[in-house]
Design a protein around this motif. Structure first.
Motif, short mmCIF file in Angstrom:
data_model
loop_
_atom_site.label_atom_id
_atom_site.label_comp_id
_atom_site.label_asym_id
_atom_site.label_seq_id
_atom_site.Cartn_x
_atom_site.Cartn_y
_atom_site.Cartn_z
N VAL A 46 44.38 26.87 4.31
CA VAL A 46 43.21 26.24 4.09
C VAL A 46 43.23 24.80 4.81
O VAL A 46 42.67 24.29 5.58
N LEU A 47 44.32 24.03 4.11
CA LEU A 47 44.47 22.62 4.46
C LEU A 47 44.81 22.49 5.91
O LEU A 47 45.97 22.93 6.11
N GLY A 48 44.26 21.50 6.67
CA GLY A 48 44.58 21.28 8.04
C GLY A 48 44.01 22.30 9.06
O GLY A 48 44.58 22.41 10.34
N ARG A 49 42.95 23.14 8.50
CA ARG A 49 42.45 24.02 9.21
C ARG A 49 40.93 23.76 9.19
O ARG A 49 40.44 24.25 8.48
N PRO A 50 40.43 23.05 10.20
CA PRO A 50 40.82 22.36 11.52
C PRO A 50 41.77 20.97 11.20
O PRO A 50 41.31 20.34 9.95
N LEU A 51 42.38 20.50 12.14
CA LEU A 51 43.19 19.08 11.93
C LEU A 51 42.74 18.39 13.32
O LEU A 51 42.80 18.60 14.23
N TYR A 52 42.10 17.09 12.85
CA TYR A 52 41.74 16.21 13.83
C TYR A 52 42.71 15.30 13.96
O TYR A 52 43.16 14.71 13.04
N PHE A 53 43.34 14.81 14.99
CA PHE A 53 44.39 13.61 15.30
C PHE A 53 43.76 12.44 16.22
O PHE A 53 43.31 12.82 17.29
N PHE A 54 43.94 11.33 15.70
CA PHE A 54 43.63 10.02 16.53
C PHE A 54 44.58 9.19 16.64
O PHE A 54 45.07 8.93 15.64
N PRO A 55 44.74 8.71 18.04
CA PRO A 55 45.77 7.56 17.93
C PRO A 55 45.23 6.17 17.30
O PRO A 55 45.91 5.76 16.56
N THR A 56 43.98 5.86 17.14
CA THR A 56 43.39 4.89 16.25
C THR A 56 42.07 5.28 15.86
O THR A 56 41.22 5.88 16.43
N LEU A 57 42.27 4.84 14.49
CA LEU A 57 40.52 4.92 13.75
C LEU A 57 40.56 3.48 12.91
O LEU A 57 41.31 3.17 12.58
N ASP A 58 39.20 3.35 12.55
CA ASP A 58 38.96 2.44 11.73
C ASP A 58 39.47 2.79 10.22
O ASP A 58 40.46 2.32 9.72
N SER A 59 39.12 4.15 9.69
CA SER A 59 39.41 4.56 8.66
C SER A 59 39.60 6.06 8.62
O SER A 59 38.34 6.57 9.10
N THR A 60 40.41 6.70 8.13
CA THR A 60 40.38 8.12 8.34
C THR A 60 39.32 8.87 7.10
O THR A 60 38.84 9.80 7.30
N ASN A 61 39.20 7.91 6.16
CA ASN A 61 38.20 8.45 5.13
C ASN A 61 36.82 8.15 5.63
O ASN A 61 36.07 8.95 5.35
N THR A 62 36.65 7.13 6.33
CA THR A 62 35.00 7.02 6.91
C THR A 62 34.93 8.02 7.96
O THR A 62 33.65 8.49 7.84
N TYR A 63 35.91 8.45 8.84
CA TYR A 63 35.87 9.43 9.93
C TYR A 63 35.51 10.82 9.13
O TYR A 63 34.51 11.59 9.39
N ALA A 64 36.16 11.05 8.21
CA ALA A 64 36.20 12.41 7.59
C ALA A 64 34.72 12.42 6.63
O ALA A 64 34.25 13.49 6.59
N ALA A 65 34.46 11.35 6.05
CA ALA A 65 33.22 11.32 5.46
C ALA A 65 31.98 11.62 6.42
O ALA A 65 31.08 12.30 6.05
N ARG A 66 32.09 11.13 7.52
CA ARG A 66 31.11 11.53 8.59
C ARG A 66 31.12 13.00 8.92
O ARG A 66 29.96 13.60 8.91
N LEU A 67 32.22 13.44 9.08
CA LEU A 67 32.42 14.97 9.28
C LEU A 67 31.78 15.75 8.26
O LEU A 67 31.20 16.83 8.29
N ALA A 68 32.07 15.27 6.85
CA ALA A 68 31.65 16.07 5.75
C ALA A 68 30.25 16.15 5.77
O ALA A 68 29.50 17.23 5.38
N ARG A 69 29.74 14.99 6.05
CA ARG A 69 27.99 14.95 5.99
C ARG A 69 27.70 15.75 7.26
O ARG A 69 26.39 16.38 7.09
N ASP A 70 28.36 16.10 8.03
CA ASP A 70 27.66 16.94 9.19
C ASP A 70 28.14 18.17 8.94
O ASP A 70 28.08 19.12 9.96
N GLY A 71 29.04 18.53 7.89
CA GLY A 71 28.92 20.01 7.58
C GLY A 71 30.59 20.60 7.53
O GLY A 71 30.64 21.75 7.74
N ALA A 72 31.29 19.75 7.81
CA ALA A 72 32.84 20.16 8.17
C ALA A 72 33.29 21.04 6.96
O ALA A 72 32.96 20.63 6.04
N PRO A 73 34.03 22.06 7.28
CA PRO A 73 34.33 22.84 6.26
C PRO A 73 35.70 22.33 5.49
O PRO A 73 36.28 21.40 5.84
N GLU A 74 35.65 22.81 4.20
CA GLU A 74 36.83 22.52 3.39
C GLU A 74 38.06 22.54 3.94
O GLU A 74 38.30 23.77 4.72
N GLY A 75 38.98 21.84 3.80
CA GLY A 75 40.34 21.77 4.43
C GLY A 75 40.41 21.18 5.86
O GLY A 75 41.61 20.70 6.32
#
Ligand code: BTN
Length: 277
Positions: A21-50
């Protein structure tokens, strides 16, 4: 920014990933402000567990209690995972503790080092902080929608990457071991360990993870600590964790142990040892 090195990290990690489950899907970026901030946005848009977000550097890495997390490029791990456990808001904070256990297990197995956990979830080696964990909840009313579990591990940062005031307290696994840590292998092993403890926690609750946490935090048990907690500063002797993951501290003034859910711990005398792999 060396994009080839970033691409290599991402591709090698994808090859080594053994999770369901974990890492499926996996997003990789050379640079972000914060992975938590980006993941929070994905989660609000409905990204699945993992769903996992990794960045090769962060320009605004977030730490606990409003601090910043030093996030130099191409040397460390900055990872956030979206979890959607069907548990109450009161139960969710112990995810912090299981994540600390997963990081400690990975450091022991991949690096052969002896990690120690400092409550709630700092991971230390040789008394130096090498990992920080920041879990942020998304909830509406009493319903938990997602937990954004952010993990930063100092893998290969040289001491010069840390500001002067942190050099006595923080370090990286390569500085303490004298060896370069292969980032993709470490990350794949961490996600495997995290998935194992998360499933255990989902099925049996925090009490199934507590013995492992206490093993890595053995140096803390029986020590006199001072905790800067929301309800003020508390000084007392650590008794252990309760079934929900709260820290139990015996103070001189009270007959029953204090139950602490969050705060910053200072140990009188510091942490001396850790747990061998
Ligand atoms: C701490 O203060 O100890 C917590 C540090 C958490 C840092 C990680 S790095 C990946 C994720 N993204 C962030 O902005 N913070 C967490």
């Amino acid at each position: 920014m060396n994009d080839a090195a970033s691409a290599d990290f991402a591709q090698t990690l994808a090859c080594h990933l053994r999770t369901e489950v974990l890492g499926r899907p996996l997003y990789f970026f050379p640079t972000l402000d914060s992975t938590n901030t980006y993941a929070a946005r994905l989660a609000r848009d409905g990204a699945p567990e993992g769903t996992v977000v990794i960045a090769d550097m962060q320009t605004g890495g977030k730490g606990r209690l409003g601090r910043t997390w030093v996030s130099p490029p191409r040397v460390n791990l900055y990872l956030s995972v979206i979890l959607r456990p069907a548990v109450s808001i009161a139960t969710a904070p112990s995810i912090n503790l299981l994540a600390g256990v997963a990081v400690a297990e990975t450091i022991a197995s991949v690096c052969g080092l002896t990690p120690a956990i400092k409550w709630p979830n700092d991971v230390l080696v040789n008394d130096k902080k090498v990992c920080g964990i920041l879990a942020e909840m998304q909830a509406a009313g009493s319903t938990l929608h997602a937990v954004i579990l952010g993990i930063g591990v100092n893998l290969n940062a040289p001491l010069s990457a840390f500001p002067e005031e942190l050099r006595g307290k923080a370090s990286s696994l390569s500085v303490v071991s004298g060896r370069r840590i292969e980032r993709s292998l470490f990350t794949a092993a961490l996600l495997t360990s995290l998935e194992k403890f998360y499933v255990l926690w989902l099925q049996q609750g925090f009490s199934a993870v507590r013995a492992e946490w206490e093993r890595y935090a053995a140096d803390l048990l029986g020590k006199t600590i001072t905790v800067a907690a929301a309800e003020g500063t508390v000084t007392g002797v650590v008794l252990g964790l309760d079934a929900d993951g709260a820290l139990l501290v015996r103070t001189d003034a009270e007959a029953t142990p204090r139950r602490l859910l969050a705060g910053d711990v200072t140990v009188v005398g510091g942490y001396q040892r850790g747990v061998k792999p």
